[in-house]
Design an enzyme around this catalytic site. Structure first.
Site, PDB file in Angstrom:
ATOM      1  N   SER A   1      13.118  13.279   1.388  1.00 49.19           N
ATOM      2  CA  SER A   1      12.897  12.299   0.210  1.00 49.19           C
ATOM      3  C   SER A   1      12.505  10.715   1.091  1.00 49.19           C
ATOM      4  O   SER A   1      12.762  10.717   2.322  1.00 49.19           O
ATOM      5  CB  SER A   1      14.417  11.900  -0.449  1.00 49.19           C
ATOM      6  OG  SER A   1      14.450  10.756  -1.137  1.00 49.19           O
TER       7      SER A   1
ATOM      8  N   TYR B   1      23.409  11.508  -0.133  1.00 51.06           N
ATOM      9  CA  TYR B   1      21.999  11.766  -0.377  1.00 51.06           C
ATOM     10  C   TYR B   1      21.119  11.413   0.594  1.00 51.06           C
ATOM     11  O   TYR B   1      20.390  12.291   1.215  1.00 51.06           O
ATOM     12  CB  TYR B   1      21.736  11.230  -1.714  1.00 51.06           C
ATOM     13  CG  TYR B   1      20.220  11.645  -2.369  1.00 51.06           C
ATOM     14  CD1 TYR B   1      20.192  13.046  -3.010  1.00 51.06           C
ATOM     15  CD2 TYR B   1      19.277  11.167  -2.301  1.00 51.06           C
ATOM     16  CE1 TYR B   1      18.850  13.458  -3.251  1.00 51.06           C
ATOM     17  CE2 TYR B   1      18.142  11.574  -2.536  1.00 51.06           C
ATOM     18  CZ  TYR B   1      17.899  12.915  -3.109  1.00 51.06           C
ATOM     19  OH  TYR B   1      16.841  13.113  -3.380  1.00 51.06           O
TER      20      TYR B   1
END
Length: 273
Positions: free
Chosen positions: A147, A161
């Site tokens: 990401s 995350y």
């Protein structure tokens, strides 16, 4: 007409988290390029729907093997099942993932432990199981779906995350350098905000819907860029010009300033409580 025995062998891809979003988009992109698919996720019914779509539209084979990668034994069982079916995996897409909303202490440890298992341990385990065959055949592709969050400072909320995505980026870099000479391309594909179910599951849909439309990409575009980048031998690929510009900006700022910027904007894309 060439005899059936001389037909080119079927190429297979294993896609985790294939029931929706970026995982389903990768499955569609690879099927459009003639690859057969092993699809895995927790939701077997959704996998069956996708498998029927891929077989009807692209005339490839699609095998559904539901699994919960939060179970540490799942990668070994999954690969054993694939072996028993006589399937050789040429492409691995480590996509399975989700977000744990809120601050770190707002969730029990087991939920964090499951998250680490799914987003960090399972991709490493699957790569460890499938790499030997790829190296032996002199050809393989591994796309680890990381990401943009892995390139920018960590934010409050969804505490693990960004850390997990940064881990996947570094893991992909090392794995690529170790295996490139053996014909195995490894790429960390790094999307930014992507239209999918991700934000619905984390409860952040109302928050992120306020983000401007130019910051978003479709899952199909992410998958297309990701497959192309992996085939080209890119080791890290940030999808979309906007996301690449954000990465370039943040990485040129002093750490203290970049962290302060993310701190101020966290409320726009994270559930903080």
């Amino acid at each position: 007409m060439r005899p059936a025995s001389d037909a080119p062998p079927t190429r297979w891809a294993l896609v985790t988290g294939a029931s929706a979003g970026i995982g389903a988009a990768f499955a569609r992109e690879l099927a459009a390029r003639g690859m057969s698919l092993v699809l895995t996720a927790r939701r077997g019914e959704r996998l069956q729907e996708l498998a029927r779509e891929l077989e009807d539209r692209h005339r490839v084979r699609a095998v559904c093997l539901p699994a919960d990668l939060a179970d540490p034994a799942a990668p070994q069982r999954l690969c054993a099942d694939i072996d028993q079916r006589g399937i050789t995996i040429d492409w691995l897409v480590n996509n399975a993932g989700y977000g744990v909303p809120g601050a770190y202490l707002s969730q029990p440890w087991q939920r964090h432990a499951d998250f680490i298992q799914v987003l960090m341990t399972a991709p490493c385990h699957l790569a460890h199981l499938l790499l030997p065959g790829m190296r032996e055949r002199g050809h393989g592709r591994i796309a680890n779906i990381a990401s943009l969050a892995g390139h920018v400072p960590g934010s409050a909320g969804h505490t693990l995350y960004a850390a997990s995505k940064a881990f996947l980026i570094k893991f992909s870099q090392s794995l690529a350098l170790e295996n490139g000479a053996r014909g195995v391309n490894v790429c960390a594909v790094c999307p930014g905000f992507t239209y999918s179910e991700f934000h619905d599951v984390t409860g952040a849909r109302a928050i992120v819907s306020k983000m401007p439309s130019w910051m978003w990409m479709g899952a199909d575009a992410v998958a297309r860029e990701g497959v192309d980048a992996t085939e080209r031998g890119e080791i890290v690929h940030v999808t979309g010009r906007v996301n690449r510009a954000i990465k370039a900006l943040v990485t040129t700022l002093p750490d203290r300033l970049a962290l302060r910027l993310v701190q101020r904007r966290s409320k726009d894309f994270r559930v903080l409580d």
